[in-house]
Design an enzyme around this catalytic site. Structure first.
Site, PDB file in Angstrom:
ATOM      1  N   THR A  79     -29.163   7.958  46.268  1.00  0.00           N
ATOM      2  CA  THR A  79     -28.267   9.052  46.657  1.00  0.00           C
ATOM      3  C   THR A  79     -28.171   9.116  48.180  1.00  0.00           C
ATOM      4  OG1 THR A  79     -29.307  10.173  44.794  1.00  0.00           O
ATOM      5  CG2 THR A  79     -27.750  11.454  46.105  1.00  0.00           C
ATOM      6  N   HIS A  82     -38.494   5.389  39.665  1.00  0.00           N
ATOM      7  CA  HIS A  82     -38.815   4.071  40.223  1.00  0.00           C
ATOM      8  C   HIS A  82     -39.667   3.221  39.283  1.00  0.00           C
ATOM      9  CE1 HIS A  82     -37.019   5.491  43.919  1.00  0.00           C
ATOM     10  NE2 HIS A  82     -37.647   6.612  43.687  1.00  0.00           N
ATOM     11  N   ARG A 127     -28.982   2.584  35.766  1.00  0.00           N
ATOM     12  CA  ARG A 127     -29.732   1.469  36.360  1.00  0.00           C
ATOM     13  C   ARG A 127     -31.243   1.636  36.219  1.00  0.00           C
ATOM     14  NH1 ARG A 127     -28.654   2.520  42.733  1.00  0.00           N
ATOM     15  NH2 ARG A 127     -26.520   2.263  42.031  1.00  0.00           N
ATOM     16  N   GLU A 137     -31.640  15.239  37.352  1.00  0.00           N
ATOM     17  CA  GLU A 137     -30.558  15.077  38.329  1.00  0.00           C
ATOM     18  C   GLU A 137     -29.393  14.358  37.655  1.00  0.00           C
ATOM     19  OE1 GLU A 137     -32.092  12.649  41.421  1.00  0.00           O
ATOM     20  OE2 GLU A 137     -33.621  14.080  41.988  1.00  0.00           O
ATOM     21  N   ARG A 179     -28.454   8.311  35.836  1.00  0.00           N
ATOM     22  CA  ARG A 179     -27.278   7.832  36.580  1.00  0.00           C
ATOM     23  C   ARG A 179     -26.183   7.350  35.640  1.00  0.00           C
ATOM     24  NH1 ARG A 179     -27.776   6.521  42.203  1.00  0.00           N
ATOM     25  NH2 ARG A 179     -25.837   5.418  41.836  1.00  0.00           N
ATOM     26  N   GLU A 188     -31.199  22.113  46.717  1.00  0.00           N
ATOM     27  CA  GLU A 188     -32.186  21.140  47.187  1.00  0.00           C
ATOM     28  C   GLU A 188     -31.623  20.555  48.476  1.00  0.00           C
ATOM     29  OE1 GLU A 188     -33.774  18.261  44.412  1.00  0.00           O
ATOM     30  OE2 GLU A 188     -34.361  16.914  46.043  1.00  0.00           O
ATOM     31  N   ASN A 248     -40.789  12.251  41.119  1.00  0.00           N
ATOM     32  CA  ASN A 248     -39.642  11.510  40.597  1.00  0.00           C
ATOM     33  C   ASN A 248     -40.129  10.146  40.090  1.00  0.00           C
ATOM     34  OD1 ASN A 248     -37.465   9.680  40.521  1.00  0.00           O
ATOM     35  ND2 ASN A 248     -36.216  11.103  41.703  1.00  0.00           N
ATOM     36  N   HIS A 284     -35.838  13.679  49.393  1.00  0.00           N
ATOM     37  CA  HIS A 284     -35.243  12.393  49.742  1.00  0.00           C
ATOM     38  C   HIS A 284     -35.911  11.804  50.978  1.00  0.00           C
ATOM     39  CE1 HIS A 284     -32.224   9.601  48.357  1.00  0.00           C
ATOM     40  NE2 HIS A 284     -32.330   9.108  49.565  1.00  0.00           N
ATOM     41  N   HIS A 290     -33.411  11.049  37.228  1.00  0.00           N
ATOM     42  CA  HIS A 290     -31.976  11.019  37.494  1.00  0.00           C
ATOM     43  C   HIS A 290     -31.327  10.143  36.431  1.00  0.00           C
ATOM     44  CE1 HIS A 290     -28.679  10.155  40.784  1.00  0.00           C
ATOM     45  NE2 HIS A 290     -28.160  10.506  39.638  1.00  0.00           N
TER      46      HIS A 290
HETATM   47  N1  PXP Z   1     -34.133  14.495  45.289  1.00  0.00           N
HETATM   48  C1  PXP Z   1     -32.951  13.955  44.921  1.00  0.00           C
HETATM   49  C2  PXP Z   1     -31.807  14.869  44.626  1.00  0.00           C
HETATM   50  C3  PXP Z   1     -32.802  12.554  44.789  1.00  0.00           C
HETATM   51  O1  PXP Z   1     -31.616  12.035  44.419  1.00  0.00           O
HETATM   52  C4  PXP Z   1     -33.931  11.734  45.026  1.00  0.00           C
HETATM   53  C5  PXP Z   1     -33.814  10.247  44.833  1.00  0.00           C
HETATM   54  O2  PXP Z   1     -33.683   9.943  43.493  1.00  0.00           O
HETATM   55  C6  PXP Z   1     -35.134  12.343  45.392  1.00  0.00           C
HETATM   56  C7  PXP Z   1     -35.202  13.722  45.539  1.00  0.00           C
HETATM   57  C8  PXP Z   1     -36.376  11.541  45.656  1.00  0.00           C
HETATM   58  O3  PXP Z   1     -36.162  10.745  46.771  1.00  0.00           O
HETATM   59  P1  PXP Z   1     -37.232   9.617  47.174  1.00  0.00           P
HETATM   60  O4  PXP Z   1     -37.265   8.635  46.059  1.00  0.00           O
HETATM   61  O5  PXP Z   1     -36.682   9.062  48.447  1.00  0.00           O
HETATM   62  O6  PXP Z   1     -38.540  10.318  47.350  1.00  0.00           O
END
Ligand code: PXP
Length: 263
Positions: free
Chosen positions: A103, A12, A51, A72, A47, A153, A9, A216, A45
């Protein structure tokens, strides 16, 4: 050996960029680094509050990625229309609240059954397979199947938070965690229960013919627990990878600037 897919992901990276509203760090550079270093999938994602990932990022990432892109999104109509136009390899429906930092829980498939069914239908009409981000309960697995999703998921946030409470010196812990004072034995029972929930939900989802992912709060210390759940075939991980990359790259970044500023 069973293969586990790693979804990286990269949101960030865009969080950092948006803090300055410039184009550095470049999200497309992050995409290529992830693609060239063993990721199996890119997760982003889009959003409602934009953001981090912007519409133009999502478009460039989906068009330029050599790996499948898991997009996402919420069940907001305007977002779903954009997602259908973007045609990612998969859409993962997640709950979204404007005020949340990230989330915070799985989708409530019971309360929002009708709008989720509608969202899945719209995505399927655009030939986009759907995953539902849900808490690890048997009811959620049943409902996900009934609603016609291809995949679930499992939300690992609760597991990750308890793990962080026990091993707070090892890994990040959300500022709002208030249970640090609980006795260790209580936390260990909670950790065991959260793992049991994940295992039971994964086995049930698999028996229903759903593909199972998890994500997550997973990090370098707790991810091994997920490797023990054979039904989980994909992990989506962001924060811990990008956080670690700061320190695996900071030394070189300082050295390079020192070189440029030395007379
Ligand atoms: N899966 C989903 C559905 C999420 O919303 C997120 C956060 O954006 C993640 C995975 C990844 O989570 P993390 O950034 O805590 O590894």
């Amino acid at each position: 050996m069973d293969k586990m897919r790693l979804g990286v992901n990269i949101d960030h990276v865009a969080v950092l960029r948006e803090a300055r509203k410039v184009n550095d760090p470049d999200i497309i550079h992050a995409l290529h680094v992830a693609c060239m270093n063993g990721a199996d999938q890119i997760t982003i994602h889009l959003r409602e509050d934009r953001r981090h990932i912007q519409d133009a990022d999502a478009k460039k990432i989906i068009q330029g990625s050599s790996l499948p892109v898991n997009l996402e999104c919420s069940i907001n109509k305007e977002i779903l229309d954009i997602v259908c136009d973007l045609r990612p390899h998969r859409a993962t429906l997640v709950p979204e609240k404007r005020e949340e930092v990230t989330t915070e829980g799985g989708l409530d498939l019971i309360t929002h059954e009708e709008s989720i069914a509608f969202a899945i239908e719209q995505l399927h009409d655009s030939l986009i397979p759907v995953s539902l981000f849900v808490d690890p309960t048997l009811e959620a697995m049943e409902k996900a199947k009934e609603l016609g999703a291809e995949m679930v998921e499992l939300h690992t946030g609760s597991f990750a938070n308890i793990f962080a409470m026990i091993y707070s010196s090892l890994c990040y812990c959300h500022h709002s965690i208030k249970e640090l004072e609980l006795p260790r034995s209580t936390l260990e029972s909670k950790l065991e229960k959260s793992l049991e929930d994940l295992k039971t939900a994964a086995a049930h989802a698999h028996s229903l013919g759903l593909e199972v992912a998890a994500g997550h709060g997973l990090n370098y210390h707790n991810v091994s627990y997920m490797m023990e759940i054979s039904e989980i075939v994909e992990l989506n991980i962001g924060q811990s990878i990008i956080a670690r990359s700061v320190f695996s790259g900071l030394a070189e970044a300082v050295r390079e600037m020192k070189r440029l500023t030395s007379r």
